[in-house]
Design a protein around this motif. Structure first.
Motif, PDB file in Angstrom:
ATOM      1  N   ILE A  30       0.857  -1.188   0.000  1.00  7.03           N
ATOM      2  CA  ILE A  30       0.000   0.000   0.000  1.00  7.03           C
ATOM      3  C   ILE A  30       0.894   1.240   0.000  1.00  7.03           C
ATOM      4  N   CYS A  31       0.669   2.104  -0.973  1.00  9.19           N
ATOM      5  CA  CYS A  31       1.456   3.320  -1.138  1.00  9.19           C
ATOM      6  C   CYS A  31       0.570   4.536  -0.873  1.00  9.19           C
ATOM      7  N   HIS A  32       1.177   5.647  -0.407  1.00  9.89           N
ATOM      8  CA  HIS A  32       0.407   6.870  -0.248  1.00  9.89           C
ATOM      9  C   HIS A  32      -0.271   7.280  -1.555  1.00  9.89           C
ATOM     10  N   SER A  33       0.360   6.954  -2.683  1.00  5.61           N
ATOM     11  CA  SER A  33      -0.233   7.285  -3.978  1.00  5.61           C
ATOM     12  C   SER A  33      -1.590   6.605  -4.159  1.00  5.61           C
ATOM     13  N   ASP A  34      -1.740   5.406  -3.595  1.00  3.69           N
ATOM     14  CA  ASP A  34      -3.017   4.691  -3.702  1.00  3.69           C
ATOM     15  C   ASP A  34      -4.137   5.514  -3.069  1.00  3.69           C
ATOM     16  N   LEU A  35      -3.864   6.001  -1.877  1.00  2.00           N
ATOM     17  CA  LEU A  35      -4.856   6.787  -1.144  1.00  2.00           C
ATOM     18  C   LEU A  35      -5.194   8.062  -1.894  1.00  2.00           C
ATOM     19  N   HIS A  36      -4.157   8.794  -2.335  1.00  4.87           N
ATOM     20  CA  HIS A  36      -4.395  10.065  -3.025  1.00  4.87           C
ATOM     21  C   HIS A  36      -5.143   9.844  -4.338  1.00  4.87           C
ATOM     22  N   SER A  37      -4.806   8.778  -5.054  1.00  3.13           N
ATOM     23  CA  SER A  37      -5.484   8.505  -6.324  1.00  3.13           C
ATOM     24  C   SER A  37      -6.934   8.103  -6.107  1.00  3.13           C
ATOM     25  N   ALA A  38      -7.175   7.262  -5.097  1.00  3.13           N
ATOM     26  CA  ALA A  38      -8.541   6.822  -4.820  1.00  3.13           C
ATOM     27  C   ALA A  38      -9.441   8.005  -4.472  1.00  3.13           C
ATOM     28  N   ARG A  39      -8.868   9.005  -3.806  1.00  7.34           N
ATOM     29  CA  ARG A  39      -9.648  10.179  -3.388  1.00  7.34           C
ATOM     30  C   ARG A  39      -9.571  11.330  -4.386  1.00  7.34           C
ATOM     31  N   ASN A  40      -8.844  11.137  -5.477  1.00  7.03           N
ATOM     32  CA  ASN A  40      -8.665  12.174  -6.495  1.00  7.03           C
ATOM     33  C   ASN A  40      -8.024  13.434  -5.922  1.00  7.03           C
ATOM     34  N   ASP A  41      -7.122  13.268  -4.972  1.00  9.57           N
ATOM     35  CA  ASP A  41      -6.456  14.416  -4.359  1.00  9.57           C
ATOM     36  C   ASP A  41      -5.599  15.184  -5.358  1.00  9.57           C
ATOM     37  N   TRP A  42      -5.086  14.521  -6.366  1.00 10.23           N
ATOM     38  CA  TRP A  42      -4.221  15.166  -7.355  1.00 10.23           C
ATOM     39  C   TRP A  42      -4.972  15.520  -8.633  1.00 10.23           C
ATOM     40  N   GLY A  43      -6.246  15.172  -8.709  1.00  8.67           N
ATOM     41  CA  GLY A  43      -6.993  15.347  -9.943  1.00  8.67           C
ATOM     42  C   GLY A  43      -6.606  14.266 -10.945  1.00  8.67           C
ATOM     43  N   GLY A  44      -7.452  14.056 -11.933  1.00  4.38           N
ATOM     44  CA  GLY A  44      -7.115  13.131 -13.000  1.00  4.38           C
ATOM     45  C   GLY A  44      -7.496  11.687 -12.771  1.00  4.38           C
ATOM     46  N   THR A  45      -8.122  11.368 -11.635  1.00  6.01           N
ATOM     47  CA  THR A  45      -8.543   9.989 -11.412  1.00  6.01           C
ATOM     48  C   THR A  45      -9.765   9.666 -12.260  1.00  6.01           C
ATOM     49  N   THR A  46      -9.721   8.510 -12.913  1.00  8.07           N
ATOM     50  CA  THR A  46     -10.872   7.998 -13.659  1.00  8.07           C
ATOM     51  C   THR A  46     -11.488   6.861 -12.850  1.00  8.07           C
ATOM     52  N   TYR A  47     -12.781   6.956 -12.590  1.00 11.86           N
ATOM     53  CA  TYR A  47     -13.457   5.936 -11.795  1.00 11.86           C
ATOM     54  C   TYR A  47     -14.228   4.974 -12.686  1.00 11.86           C
ATOM     55  N   PRO A  48     -14.333   3.709 -12.267  1.00  8.48           N
ATOM     56  CA  PRO A  48     -13.772   3.151 -11.026  1.00  8.48           C
ATOM     57  C   PRO A  48     -12.259   2.989 -11.120  1.00  8.48           C
ATOM     58  N   ILE A  49     -11.607   3.008  -9.970  1.00  9.83           N
ATOM     59  CA  ILE A  49     -10.162   2.849  -9.901  1.00  9.83           C
ATOM     60  C   ILE A  49      -9.832   1.703  -8.955  1.00  9.83           C
ATOM     61  N   VAL A  50      -8.907   0.854  -9.356  1.00 10.82           N
ATOM     62  CA  VAL A  50      -8.373  -0.207  -8.502  1.00 10.82           C
ATOM     63  C   VAL A  50      -6.910   0.110  -8.257  1.00 10.82           C
ATOM     64  N   PRO A  51      -6.547   0.579  -7.063  1.00 15.16           N
ATOM     65  CA  PRO A  51      -5.157   0.966  -6.798  1.00 15.16           C
ATOM     66  C   PRO A  51      -4.238  -0.250  -6.658  1.00 15.16           C
ATOM     67  N   GLY A  52      -2.968   0.043  -6.385  1.00 13.50           N
ATOM     68  CA  GLY A  52      -1.988  -0.996  -6.101  1.00 13.50           C
ATOM     69  C   GLY A  52      -0.924  -1.130  -7.173  1.00 13.50           C
ATOM     70  N   HIS A  53       0.326  -0.709  -6.847  1.00 11.18           N
ATOM     71  CA  HIS A  53       1.418  -0.853  -7.814  1.00 11.18           C
ATOM     72  C   HIS A  53       2.695  -1.405  -7.163  1.00 11.18           C
ATOM     73  N   GLU A  54       2.512  -2.195  -6.125  1.00  6.44           N
ATOM     74  CA  GLU A  54       3.630  -2.912  -5.494  1.00  6.44           C
ATOM     75  C   GLU A  54       3.212  -4.388  -5.442  1.00  6.44           C
TER      76      GLU A  54
END
Length: 356
Positions: free
Chosen positions: A46-70
């Motif tokens: 679990i990366c901080h990026s997962d949380l920010h992406s799921a919540r669209n904190d940075w903008g640009g998230t397309t839903y639905p989103i399945v996080p996880g890149h480790e």
């Protein structure tokens, strides 16, 4: 050789809106192309990026989103032309699942900086061939182009290996780029998921490592992780005495902050590398850079460098400090991560998802 062409219904956890939280969903993985690998995921960090992406904190998230890149798992099927991997291999996937592999950056093993549309993210990206959205590792399985699937050394435990695919390579890449080694003096600012890996890796490379933190409670942890010294950034006299000392400040602090005090710590031609902060930073006076101080940023590494990092960690027995959780505990993990209540990385045991 095992070949499969059908699509794969897959259990996953993802978000459907910025305020939806991360919960159960069903996705479909594509059938194997000739150069694809099907991986049954065993663990996902679990990366901080997962949380920010799921919540669209940075903008640009397309839903639905399945996080996880480790992602760590086992190959269960391969496409007709796959030669790099075989069924039964333990493998890993990091933050990218494709690039053009033809531009000058890709040819220089810098696929993460692909000049042809950028790298394709493991999640919230767009598949280069069919235009579908990519879904990440909070899932039972994943299909990935073979070049972007990494070999996992036998001595690396699967759970501990997962955070290496982001936290590990994000710290490793700048250390290698700026040729850290015996005789180097490296300061690591911040002691979280990235910072604790930066300490371990820099020390293993032979550097003299100092942890920079305003929290005196981090002093003992720094020593346990392999740091040679600790500098409390709230101690003005100690910070002044340390000016011009370091070859590198590896800045892993993820929130907006003043980088000038860390620039003062650098010797001539020293470099401060930002790997934690994404977003605007406070304005700085350029006069602080006149001592030939370098302020730069670094992302993940390319495929060859990431494989090198995995092999290095296996050789040196460098493992992140982790806490393994069930997929169903993701909301609590996000809350604890925001509160810095983790030493130092959460990893999901994907058997919990299969058993649900």
């Amino acid at each position: 050789m095992t070949t499969a062409t059908n699509e794969y219904p897959t259990k996953a956890y993802g978000a459907t809106a910025p305020d939806s939280g991360v919960g159960p969903m069903q996705i479909t993985r594509r059938g194997l192309r000739h150069d694809d690998v099907l991986i049954e995921i065993t663990h996902c960090g679990i990366c901080h990026s997962d949380l920010h992406s799921a919540r669209n904190d940075w903008g640009g998230t397309t839903y639905p989103i399945v996080p996880g890149h480790e992602i760590v798992g086992t190959v269960s099927a391969i496409g007709d032309s796959v030669t790099r991997h075989a069924v039964g291999d333990r493998v890993a996937i990091g933050c990218m699942v494709d690039s053009c592999l033809e531009c000058s950056h890709c040819e220089a093993d810098l696929e993460q900086y692909c000049k042809s549309g950028g790298m394709t993210g493991t999640y919230n990206g767009t598949d280069r061939r069919d235009g579908t959205q990519t879904f990440g590792g909070y899932s039972e399985r994943i299909v990935c182009r073979e070049e972007f699937v990494l070999r996992l050394p036998a001595s690396l435990p699967s759970a501990e290996a997962a955070p290496l695919l982001c936290a590990g390579i994000t710290s490793y890449s700048p250390l290698r780029t700026w040729k850290v080694g015996p005789g180097s003096k490296v300061a690591v600012a911040g002691l979280g998921g990235l910072g604790h890996m930066g300490v371990k890796l820099a020390a293993a490379m032979g550097a003299e490592v100092t942890v920079l933190s305003r929290s005196e409670s981090k002093r003992d942890d720094a020593a346990k992780l392999g740091a040679h010294a600790f500098l409390n950034t709230e101690d003005k006299a100690a910070m002044k005495a340390a000016r011009g000392t370091f070859d590198m400040v590896l800045n892993t602090i993820p929130v907006r902050h003043d980088v000038v005090p860390y620039l003062h710590l650098l010797r001539i031609d020293g470099v401060q590398v930002l790997v934690g902060l994404i977003g605007p930073m406070p304005e700085i006076h350029t006069g602080v850079l006149l001592g030939r101080k370098v302020l730069t940023g670094s992302g993940i590494g390319g495929l060859a460098e990431t494989q090198e990092m995995l092999d290095f960690c296996a050789e040196k027995n460098i493992l992140p400090e982790i806490e393994v959780i069930a997929m169903q505990d993701i909301a609590a993990a996000y809350d604890r991560m925001e509160a810095s209540d983790i030493k130092y990385r959460f990893v999901i045991d994907m058997e919990s998802l299969r058993a649900a």
